[in-house]
Scaffold this motif. Structure first.
Motif, short mmCIF file in Angstrom:
data_model
loop_
_atom_site.label_atom_id
_atom_site.label_comp_id
_atom_site.label_asym_id
_atom_site.label_seq_id
_atom_site.Cartn_x
_atom_site.Cartn_y
_atom_site.Cartn_z
N ALA A 165 47.15 69.41 -41.79
CA ALA A 165 45.77 69.87 -41.81
C ALA A 165 45.51 70.90 -40.72
CB ALA A 165 44.82 68.69 -41.63
N TYR A 166 46.19 70.76 -39.62
CA TYR A 166 46.02 71.72 -38.53
C TYR A 166 47.30 71.74 -37.69
CZ TYR A 166 44.69 67.35 -36.20
OH TYR A 166 44.67 66.06 -35.73
N THR A 167 47.42 72.76 -36.89
CA THR A 167 48.65 72.97 -36.13
C THR A 167 48.92 71.80 -35.18
OG1 THR A 167 48.31 75.34 -36.20
CG2 THR A 167 49.79 74.54 -34.48
N ASN A 168 50.14 71.29 -35.25
CA ASN A 168 50.63 70.26 -34.31
C ASN A 168 49.77 68.98 -34.32
OD1 ASN A 168 52.72 71.89 -33.55
ND2 ASN A 168 51.63 72.76 -31.80
N GLU A 169 49.35 68.58 -35.49
CA GLU A 169 48.59 67.32 -35.57
C GLU A 169 49.47 66.19 -35.04
OE1 GLU A 169 47.58 66.09 -39.50
OE2 GLU A 169 46.44 64.36 -38.77
N PRO A 170 48.97 65.43 -34.06
CA PRO A 170 49.81 64.36 -33.49
C PRO A 170 49.97 63.24 -34.52
CG PRO A 170 47.91 64.86 -32.08
CD PRO A 170 47.66 65.52 -33.39
N THR A 171 51.22 62.88 -34.78
CA THR A 171 51.46 61.85 -35.79
C THR A 171 51.95 60.54 -35.17
OG1 THR A 171 53.61 62.88 -36.09
CG2 THR A 171 51.92 63.39 -37.73
N GLY A 172 52.53 60.61 -33.96
CA GLY A 172 53.04 59.39 -33.33
C GLY A 172 51.99 58.74 -32.45
N SER A 173 52.49 58.09 -31.41
CA SER A 173 51.57 57.39 -30.51
C SER A 173 51.18 58.25 -29.30
CB SER A 173 52.23 56.11 -30.01
OG SER A 173 53.44 56.44 -29.36
N THR A 174 51.64 59.50 -29.30
CA THR A 174 51.32 60.36 -28.16
C THR A 174 50.71 61.68 -28.63
OG1 THR A 174 53.50 61.41 -28.18
CG2 THR A 174 53.25 59.45 -26.78
N VAL A 175 50.05 62.35 -27.71
CA VAL A 175 49.53 63.69 -27.97
C VAL A 175 49.98 64.59 -26.82
CG1 VAL A 175 47.30 63.10 -26.89
CG2 VAL A 175 47.46 65.10 -28.37
N THR A 176 50.43 65.80 -27.17
CA THR A 176 50.97 66.70 -26.13
C THR A 176 50.02 67.84 -25.83
OG1 THR A 176 53.18 66.18 -26.94
CG2 THR A 176 52.98 68.11 -25.50
N LEU A 177 49.71 68.01 -24.55
CA LEU A 177 48.89 69.14 -24.10
C LEU A 177 49.79 70.14 -23.39
CD1 LEU A 177 45.86 67.17 -22.55
CD2 LEU A 177 46.25 67.78 -24.93
N GLY A 178 49.46 71.42 -23.49
CA GLY A 178 50.27 72.46 -22.85
C GLY A 178 49.55 73.07 -21.66
N PHE A 179 50.13 72.91 -20.47
CA PHE A 179 49.52 73.46 -19.26
C PHE A 179 50.24 74.75 -18.88
CE2 PHE A 179 48.77 68.73 -18.21
CZ PHE A 179 47.65 68.71 -19.02
N ASN A 180 49.56 75.85 -19.08
CA ASN A 180 50.17 77.16 -18.90
C ASN A 180 49.63 77.78 -17.60
OD1 ASN A 180 51.91 79.08 -19.90
ND2 ASN A 180 50.36 80.15 -21.09
N VAL A 181 50.36 77.63 -16.52
CA VAL A 181 49.85 78.07 -15.21
C VAL A 181 50.88 78.97 -14.52
CG1 VAL A 181 48.53 75.93 -14.92
CG2 VAL A 181 50.81 76.09 -13.95
N PRO A 182 50.42 79.79 -13.58
CA PRO A 182 51.40 80.62 -12.85
C PRO A 182 52.24 79.76 -11.91
CG PRO A 182 49.18 80.97 -11.98
CD PRO A 182 49.04 80.08 -13.17
N GLN A 183 53.50 79.58 -12.25
CA GLN A 183 54.39 78.80 -11.37
C GLN A 183 55.26 79.72 -10.53
OE1 GLN A 183 56.16 75.26 -13.31
NE2 GLN A 183 54.85 75.71 -15.04
N SER A 184 55.25 80.99 -10.88
CA SER A 184 55.92 81.99 -10.04
C SER A 184 54.98 83.19 -9.98
CB SER A 184 57.27 82.37 -10.63
OG SER A 184 57.12 82.86 -11.94
N GLY A 185 55.31 84.14 -9.12
CA GLY A 185 54.44 85.30 -8.99
C GLY A 185 53.36 85.08 -7.94
N PRO A 186 52.47 86.07 -7.79
CA PRO A 186 51.53 86.06 -6.66
C PRO A 186 50.51 84.91 -6.67
CG PRO A 186 51.02 87.84 -8.19
CD PRO A 186 52.34 87.28 -8.61
#
Lengths: 447, 342
Positions: A34-55
């Motif tokens: 129905a939608y992108t990456n619908e969680p089907t198991g017992s977990t849900v995954t979030l994506g943390f997109n942060v500057p880990q290198s650079g200024p």
């Protein structure tokens, strides 16, 4: 060679199975995708997109700390932080919609292409159902566009350009952080009050989307109160030594220098301005003043003593005494041994707000989540009563005017709040000219 | 006129840093024939010598104050530097003057870094093409800056100049201009004088010592000097160390001008290569002259009057000059005939 014979009985069986399949109600088959990456198991995954290198890596590290804390709280570990003070009581500490929260991280490197690549990887390979983070408007706008195409929600991190919820706004993107217009609206009355209405301002502006929109906002707000903008000089983002841009200020007739710079640019231009004696100078019979419209405590540390007495604005500060802020500072401080930055605060809030919206919507479907966030009124997250506006997905809340502290008691105690500007003063119409030119579009649930 | 004088001062100041770094770069290229893309990292390591010394001098005795709690409920900390506890006013003075004192730390550290870099890595690339040298030294630069970032973080770390030297002076009054017309920071003037002294010392060393004479002879004809029984390689290794030390102290003294961060070397690297190319590959006076020249041109290009006629010129002026020089005089301003030419 084998013979393929279809008997009458076989044909009937096959036809019955195919017919049953086709007759199955649509929601059973469509639910699987129905939608992108619908969680089907017992977990849900979030994506943390942060500057880990650079200024902006230090800012990114603080964001990551806050995300990890939010995940702990959502999963029922720790003291719960601002979940206890949040006006919505949907979050119970059992994950989101009963699914344990897991996360993956990406490195934006504060580069749009790298940020898009890491977000894409988290969506396609790791199955992230929501992307959040960032410490730059260029990156936020790029990743927001990608999330719109991919059909996932984007909860922006630290992004202050008007364009993020202006001409580049997207239906799948949401911003909790304040913007350049709000900085201007909050700061201008304090500047007029402190320094008078007969002032001549000289702007140095970082030559990219955030710098342009902030300069436009500050100039408009100060001019409305009687200030004159003497000059606006665009400085390259790659500039390090600003002495040749500061030197002309001395004899320009201006009595205020506005530094529309952030990060390393801000540290260097402010250091240079103080070196050239601008803070001690007298022009037009008045004390010369420097203003840094967007402050960050992490960046202020880089400028050291030079920030003393300099006015600016910020989204949040750890010294706030409201219940939500205190709960967050306590939780974060006990976990890491120092207070959180405004970047940490905004991403923590965004994570809770996303989780709460999922609970209220009863789904992770981006369109359901977006609908739950649109027009949502809440309190208890450190900025007073807050409204997530449906028309542009911008949060409206009080804005802090801060000043570099004269006598800091610790390395974290660099700024002091001089005024909490009420939300009504920083609100604007969705079709305000500074935000014109884009359309939210339709929510995209993806696959 | 006062605005022009101010930009000349700015240019000389910027040029001082360019000249010092380019001097080290061209010393290495002139002696070892190596294009060292890790040279910016040496400038950064020098700057971080100042950071390290400041951190050592400000190591603090921490006493927990149970009566005052932090906002997150733990006892607040009362911190006093050991230097002040042990040495009183002298300790406080030492902390205040930590940047100039860092030179004493930076010289041996940079010599060791230079020797290690040359003996451990770069000597294996002498006979390889310049492209290989660029790749390996650029890779080394990235590794070095990431190591520094891992220890010190990505944010700039302020290194204030000694309190007595933090002010600015009214040069305009001294030159007969109106009051407040030309105000210039004291530390920037000190940096210019310091750079001039270092450059003078390097030239004197090469010009008036036997060691310098041998090095110059080696730069002119390495093979013949070797045939005379002189171990020119060892001298060149020492010159690599010297170049590293020159760049390192340039980095130390630069820290009060701009707070150092892990990336500062990269910010200067490309500019300084352009300086070397404009001055003439391998030419020491060329590197110094081009450093000051490009510093001044960059400052003028940042003037509003110029930018209003040619928007964006401040961002490209240095590269524009490099293009013109490479087209009209490929050997550079003071380069030897034949170098970079057909």
């Amino acid at each position: 060679m084998s013979d393929f014979k279809l008997s009458r009985r076989g044909l009937l069986k096959t036809g019955a199975v195919a017919g049953a399949g086709l007759a199955t109600p649509m929601f059973f088959t469509s639910a699987a995708r129905a939608y992108t990456n619908e969680p089907t198991g017992s977990t849900v995954t979030l994506g943390f997109n942060v500057p880990q290198s650079g200024p902006y890596a230090d800012e990114g590290a603080d964001e990551l700390r806050a995300y990890q804390l939010a995940v702990k709280h959502l999963n029922g570990e720790g003291d719960g932080g601002m979940m206890n003070t949040f006006s919505s009581k949907e979050l119970k500490g059992n994950g989101i919609l009963g699914k344990k929260v897991e996360y993956v991280t990406g490195d934006t490197q504060t580069k749009s292409d790298a940020a898009r690549a890491s977000a894409k990887s988290m969506i396609e390979k790791d199955g992230a159902v929501m992307i959040t983070g960032g410490s730059s408007s260029g990156v936020a706008i790029a990743v927001q566009g990608l999330c719109q195409e991919a059909g996932v929600i984007f909860m922006a991190g630290l992004t202050h350009s008007n364009d993020t919820t202006g001409k580049d706004k997207k239906a799948n993107g949401f911003r909790h952080f304040f913007n350049g217009y709000m900085s201007g609206a909050a700061l201008a009355p304090v500047l007029a009050n402190r320094y008078g209405t007969d002032r001549k301002a000289y702007h140095l502006t970082a030559d990219y989307t955030w710098g342009w929109t902030q300069q436009e906002s500050i100039a408009a707000a100060t001019e409305a109160l009687g200030w004159e903008t003497v000059n606006n000089v665009l400085t390259p983002l790659t500039a390090t030594d600003f002495s040749s841009y500061i030197a002309p200020v001395l004899n320009s007739g201006a009595d205020v220098l506005v530094l529309n710079h952030y990060g390393g640019n801000m540290v260097n231009s402010l250091t240079n301005a103080v070196q050239f004696g601008l803070k001690d100078k007298q022009v037009n019979g008045k004390n010369f003043e420097i203003v840094v419209p967007l402050y960050s405590r992490l960046m202020a540390r880089g400028a050291g003593e030079n920030v003393k007495g300099i006015l600016g604005s910020t989204n949040w500060h750890w010294s706030l005494q409201d219940e939500g802020s205190q709960a967050f500072v306590k939780s974060f401080g006990q976990e890491y041994g120092f207070p959180p930055s405004q970047a940490a605060h905004t991403v923590y809030c965004q994570t809770l707000l996303y989780a709460d919206a999922c609970e209220r919507a009863g789904t992770f479907n981006p369109c359901g989540v977006a609908e739950a966030l649109e027009g949502f009124d809440f309190d208890g997250l450190g900025n007073g009563p807050t409204h997530y506006r449906a028309e542009d997905h911008q949060c409206f809340k009080d804005v802090l005017v801060v000043q570099g502290k004269e006598n800091p008691t610790s390395e974290f105690d660099l700024l002091e709040v001089v005024e909490v500007t009420p939300r009504a003063q920083v609100e604007y119409a969705p079709d305000h000219p500074m935000f014109a030119g884009g359309a939210l579009g339709e929510c995209n649930p993806g696959a | 006129m006062d605005a022009i004088l101010l930009q000349i001062l700015n240019g000389l100041d910027k040029g001082s840093a360019y000249a010092l770094i380019a001097l080290g770069l061209t010393l290495i290229f002139g002696t070892l024939g190596v294009v060292n893309f890790a040279h910016g990292a040496l400038f950064m390591i020098g700057a971080f010598c100042a950071v390290v010394l400041q951190k050592i001098l400000t190591l603090q005795k921490v006493v927990l104050d149970n009566e005052n709690l932090t906002a997150w409920g733990t006892p607040s900390e009362i911190k006093t530097p050991y230097a002040e506890i042990w040495f009183g006013d002298f300790g406080a003075k030492l902390i205040d003057y930590s940047v100039p004192v860092s030179i004493l730390l930076a010289i041996p550290v940079m010599l060791i870094v230079g020797f290690t870099m040359e003996r451990g890595l770069i000597k294996h690339f002498y006979k390889r093409p310049h492209a290989d040298q660029i790749l390996v030294t650029f890779g080394l630069a990235i590794v070095l800056q990431e190591i520094v970032k891992a220890f010190f973080g990505a944010n700039p770390i302020p290194q204030p100049a000694p309190e007595a030297l933090r002010s600015s002076v009214d040069i305009g009054v001294m030159l007969g201009f109106a009051e407040n017309a030309i105000i210039y920071p004291v530390w920037r003037l000190i940096y210019f004088v310091f750079a001039a002294l270092i450059i003078g010392a390097v030239f004197a060393f090469l010009q008036f010592t036997t060691f310098g004479m041998v090095v110059r002879a080696g730069m002119a004809d390495r093979e013949t000097v070797g045939l005379l029984g002189i171990n020119i390689d060892r001298r060149f290794t020492l010159m690599f160390g010297l170049a590293a030390a020159v760049t390192g102290v340039a980095g130390v003294m630069y820290t009060p001008i701009l707070p150092p961060n892990y990336h500062m070397g990269m910010d200067f690297l490309v500019l300084c290569f352009v300086v070397v190319v404009v001055g003439g590959m391998g030419s020491l006076p060329g590197a110094v002259a081009a450093g000051f020249l490009l510093g001044i041109l960059e400052s003028f290009a940042s003037m509003n009057e110029i930018k209003s006629i040619l928007p964006g010129i401040d961002q490209i002026i240095i590269y524009l000059v490099a293009v013109v020089i490479l087209l009209t005089r490929p050997r550079g301003l003071l380069g030897r005939k034949g170098v970079m030419e057909e």
